[in-house]
Design a protein around this motif. Structure first.
Motif, mmCIF file in Angstrom:
data_model
loop_
_atom_site.group_PDB
_atom_site.id
_atom_site.type_symbol
_atom_site.label_atom_id
_atom_site.label_comp_id
_atom_site.label_asym_id
_atom_site.label_seq_id
_atom_site.Cartn_x
_atom_site.Cartn_y
_atom_site.Cartn_z
ATOM 1 N N MET A 34 14.499 55.612 68.624
ATOM 2 C CA MET A 34 15.169 56.048 69.840
ATOM 3 C C MET A 34 16.357 55.157 70.178
ATOM 4 O O MET A 34 17.381 55.632 70.652
ATOM 5 C CB MET A 34 14.169 56.052 71.004
ATOM 6 C CG MET A 34 13.129 57.159 70.943
ATOM 7 S SD MET A 34 13.892 58.813 70.987
ATOM 8 C CE MET A 34 14.597 58.785 72.636
ATOM 9 N N ALA A 35 16.192 53.853 69.926
ATOM 10 C CA ALA A 35 17.287 52.922 70.203
ATOM 11 C C ALA A 35 18.488 53.216 69.306
ATOM 12 O O ALA A 35 19.645 53.198 69.754
ATOM 13 C CB ALA A 35 16.819 51.483 70.017
ATOM 14 N N VAL A 36 18.210 53.505 68.025
ATOM 15 C CA VAL A 36 19.281 53.830 67.080
ATOM 16 C C VAL A 36 19.969 55.125 67.491
ATOM 17 O O VAL A 36 21.199 55.237 67.461
ATOM 18 C CB VAL A 36 18.720 53.944 65.652
ATOM 19 C CG1 VAL A 36 19.791 54.460 64.697
ATOM 20 C CG2 VAL A 36 18.201 52.601 65.177
ATOM 21 N N LEU A 37 19.162 56.129 67.890
ATOM 22 C CA LEU A 37 19.716 57.410 68.304
ATOM 23 C C LEU A 37 20.579 57.250 69.551
ATOM 24 O O LEU A 37 21.677 57.819 69.639
ATOM 25 C CB LEU A 37 18.592 58.408 68.571
ATOM 26 C CG LEU A 37 19.029 59.818 69.015
ATOM 27 C CD1 LEU A 37 19.879 60.478 67.945
ATOM 28 C CD2 LEU A 37 17.804 60.665 69.340
ATOM 29 N N LEU A 38 20.098 56.471 70.512
ATOM 30 C CA LEU A 38 20.863 56.235 71.737
ATOM 31 C C LEU A 38 22.176 55.518 71.431
ATOM 32 O O LEU A 38 23.228 55.868 71.978
ATOM 33 C CB LEU A 38 20.027 55.413 72.721
ATOM 34 C CG LEU A 38 20.702 55.090 74.069
ATOM 35 C CD1 LEU A 38 21.055 56.370 74.808
ATOM 36 C CD2 LEU A 38 19.784 54.216 74.923
ATOM 37 N N ALA A 39 22.127 54.530 70.536
ATOM 38 C CA ALA A 39 23.343 53.811 70.149
ATOM 39 C C ALA A 39 24.328 54.745 69.466
ATOM 40 O O ALA A 39 25.542 54.678 69.720
ATOM 41 C CB ALA A 39 22.985 52.647 69.231
ATOM 42 N N LEU A 40 23.813 55.623 68.615
ATOM 43 C CA LEU A 40 24.667 56.589 67.921
ATOM 44 C C LEU A 40 25.340 57.531 68.906
ATOM 45 O O LEU A 40 26.539 57.825 68.786
ATOM 46 C CB LEU A 40 23.830 57.391 66.914
ATOM 47 C CG LEU A 40 24.577 58.424 66.063
ATOM 48 C CD1 LEU A 40 25.652 57.758 65.218
ATOM 49 C CD2 LEU A 40 23.601 59.186 65.168
ATOM 50 N N VAL A 41 24.583 57.986 69.911
ATOM 51 C CA VAL A 41 25.142 58.878 70.927
ATOM 52 C C VAL A 41 26.238 58.176 71.724
ATOM 53 O O VAL A 41 27.318 58.739 71.959
ATOM 54 C CB VAL A 41 24.035 59.384 71.873
ATOM 55 C CG1 VAL A 41 24.641 60.127 73.061
ATOM 56 C CG2 VAL A 41 23.077 60.300 71.128
ATOM 57 N N LEU A 42 25.982 56.938 72.149
ATOM 58 C CA LEU A 42 26.955 56.204 72.963
ATOM 59 C C LEU A 42 28.222 55.896 72.172
ATOM 60 O O LEU A 42 29.348 56.045 72.685
ATOM 61 C CB LEU A 42 26.323 54.907 73.481
ATOM 62 C CG LEU A 42 25.187 55.075 74.506
ATOM 63 C CD1 LEU A 42 24.586 53.720 74.843
ATOM 64 C CD2 LEU A 42 25.706 55.764 75.760
ATOM 65 N N ILE A 43 28.065 55.477 70.916
ATOM 66 C CA ILE A 43 29.235 55.154 70.089
ATOM 67 C C ILE A 43 30.055 56.407 69.813
ATOM 68 O O ILE A 43 31.290 56.399 69.931
ATOM 69 C CB ILE A 43 28.791 54.503 68.762
ATOM 70 C CG1 ILE A 43 28.198 53.121 69.028
ATOM 71 C CG2 ILE A 43 29.968 54.390 67.800
ATOM 72 C CD1 ILE A 43 27.555 52.488 67.815
ATOM 73 N N SER A 44 29.383 57.501 69.455
ATOM 74 C CA SER A 44 30.098 58.742 69.165
ATOM 75 C C SER A 44 30.772 59.302 70.416
ATOM 76 O O SER A 44 31.863 59.868 70.341
ATOM 77 C CB SER A 44 29.149 59.772 68.559
ATOM 78 O OG SER A 44 28.071 60.055 69.435
ATOM 79 N N ALA A 45 30.129 59.139 71.576
ATOM 80 C CA ALA A 45 30.738 59.597 72.825
ATOM 81 C C ALA A 45 32.010 58.799 73.116
ATOM 82 O O ALA A 45 33.025 59.359 73.545
ATOM 83 C CB ALA A 45 29.749 59.463 73.978
ATOM 84 N N GLY A 46 31.940 57.480 72.869
ATOM 85 C CA GLY A 46 33.121 56.646 73.065
ATOM 86 C C GLY A 46 34.252 57.037 72.133
ATOM 87 O O GLY A 46 35.418 57.097 72.540
ATOM 88 N N LEU A 47 33.924 57.311 70.875
ATOM 89 C CA LEU A 47 34.940 57.726 69.907
ATOM 90 C C LEU A 47 35.545 59.074 70.289
ATOM 91 O O LEU A 47 36.764 59.271 70.194
ATOM 92 C CB LEU A 47 34.324 57.799 68.508
ATOM 93 C CG LEU A 47 33.991 56.470 67.833
ATOM 94 C CD1 LEU A 47 33.241 56.702 66.532
ATOM 95 C CD2 LEU A 47 35.269 55.678 67.565
ATOM 96 N N ASN A 48 34.694 60.000 70.726
ATOM 97 C CA ASN A 48 35.195 61.304 71.146
ATOM 98 C C ASN A 48 36.145 61.180 72.338
ATOM 99 O O ASN A 48 37.179 61.862 72.394
ATOM 100 C CB ASN A 48 34.022 62.226 71.516
ATOM 101 C CG ASN A 48 33.576 63.085 70.353
ATOM 102 O OD1 ASN A 48 34.389 63.669 69.645
ATOM 103 N ND2 ASN A 48 32.280 63.166 70.145
ATOM 104 N N TYR A 49 35.797 60.317 73.277
ATOM 105 C CA TYR A 49 36.680 60.108 74.434
ATOM 106 C C TYR A 49 38.009 59.514 73.989
ATOM 107 O O TYR A 49 39.081 59.940 74.456
ATOM 108 C CB TYR A 49 36.005 59.180 75.446
ATOM 109 C CG TYR A 49 36.905 58.845 76.611
ATOM 110 C CD1 TYR A 49 37.079 59.743 77.657
ATOM 111 C CD2 TYR A 49 37.595 57.631 76.649
ATOM 112 C CE1 TYR A 49 37.925 59.442 78.723
ATOM 113 C CE2 TYR A 49 38.429 57.327 77.702
ATOM 114 C CZ TYR A 49 38.597 58.235 78.734
ATOM 115 O OH TYR A 49 39.442 57.926 79.780
#
Length: 226
Positions: free
Chosen positions: A1-16
């Motif tokens: 879950m921690a890895v998934l959450l990190a992936l979501v946050l990083i990808s969201a930052g890149l998308n922004y």
């Protein structure tokens, strides 16, 4: 879950960052999203049918052999994972590839035809397929990406005709672009009748050929934007 959450946050930052810097849509378009949802639902339906049939055939079997609750949890997780990657991760990877092409096209446009009003840049000619064997890509066409850059100080409406050539200078295709509006200094992907409006800009190509394009000839015209 921690890895998934990190992936979501990083990808969201890149998308922004991509949306703010390159004016790319934060999400892929509706058609591509529907395709991703349909694929995930189809997977869910198939696995659900298998789970139901297995539960009927092995009713009363030890849970160590078949545990329906665990099977449904695994099915839901797999379906969610497929949806996450098709809706979020894969489009992000395509954005990165598109931005890399844009940056390379900008660099090439600075090197070639600097005294021209409009610069035509040939960026890539490649197949997009999953190569699990040497024969898998044989029948796939080459997807070609060309870019146009407006070197003038005002907005222009531009159209270009491209004559695509192979390594022996044989003609592969002659095609005209759509009438494109370019701001001063703007660079855009060349879009033709073969470019799909159903795809997001980062997934589009200019046109397709049966063989790899090695060189080209081009002729452009432009006018004041209406």
């Amino acid at each position: 879950m921690a890895v998934l959450l990190a992936l979501v946050l990083i990808s969201a930052g890149l998308n922004y960052y991509f949306s703010d810097t390159y004016q790319l849509s934060f999400f892929q378009n509706g058609f591509e999203s529907k395709v991703a949802i349909v694929v995930s639902l189809a997977f869910l339906l198939v696995v659900s049918i298998i789970n139901v049939i297995t539960s009927i055939l092995f009713k009363g079997a030890p849970k160590s052999f078949h545990n329906p609750k665990v099977a449904w949890v695994v099915t839901a997780v797999l379906c969610g994972t497929i949806l996450f990657f098709t809706l979020w991760v894969y489009p992000l990877a395509e954005k990165v590839s598109y931005i890399n092409k844009v940056e390379n096209a900008l660099a090439q446009s600075e090197e070639q035809q600097a005294d021209e009003e409009i610069t035509v840049v040939f960026m890539s000619s490649e197949k997009e397929c999953f190569r699990t064997s040497t024969n898998n890509c044989t029948n796939d066409t080459y997807k070609n990406a060309f870019f146009l850059k407006n070197n003038l100080d005002t907005q222009k409406e531009v159209q270009v005709r491209i004559r695509a050539l192979d390594s022996d200078e044989n003609e592969l295709k002659v095609i005209e672009s759509d009438l494109m509006t370019l701001e001063a200094g703007e660079l855009q992907l060349v879009e033709t009748e073969e470019s799909s409006d159903l795809e997001s800009i980062w997934s589009r190509t200019s046109f397709e050929t049966d063989k790899r394009v090695r060189s080209y000839e081009s002729l452009f015209r432009y006018r004041e934007a209406e």
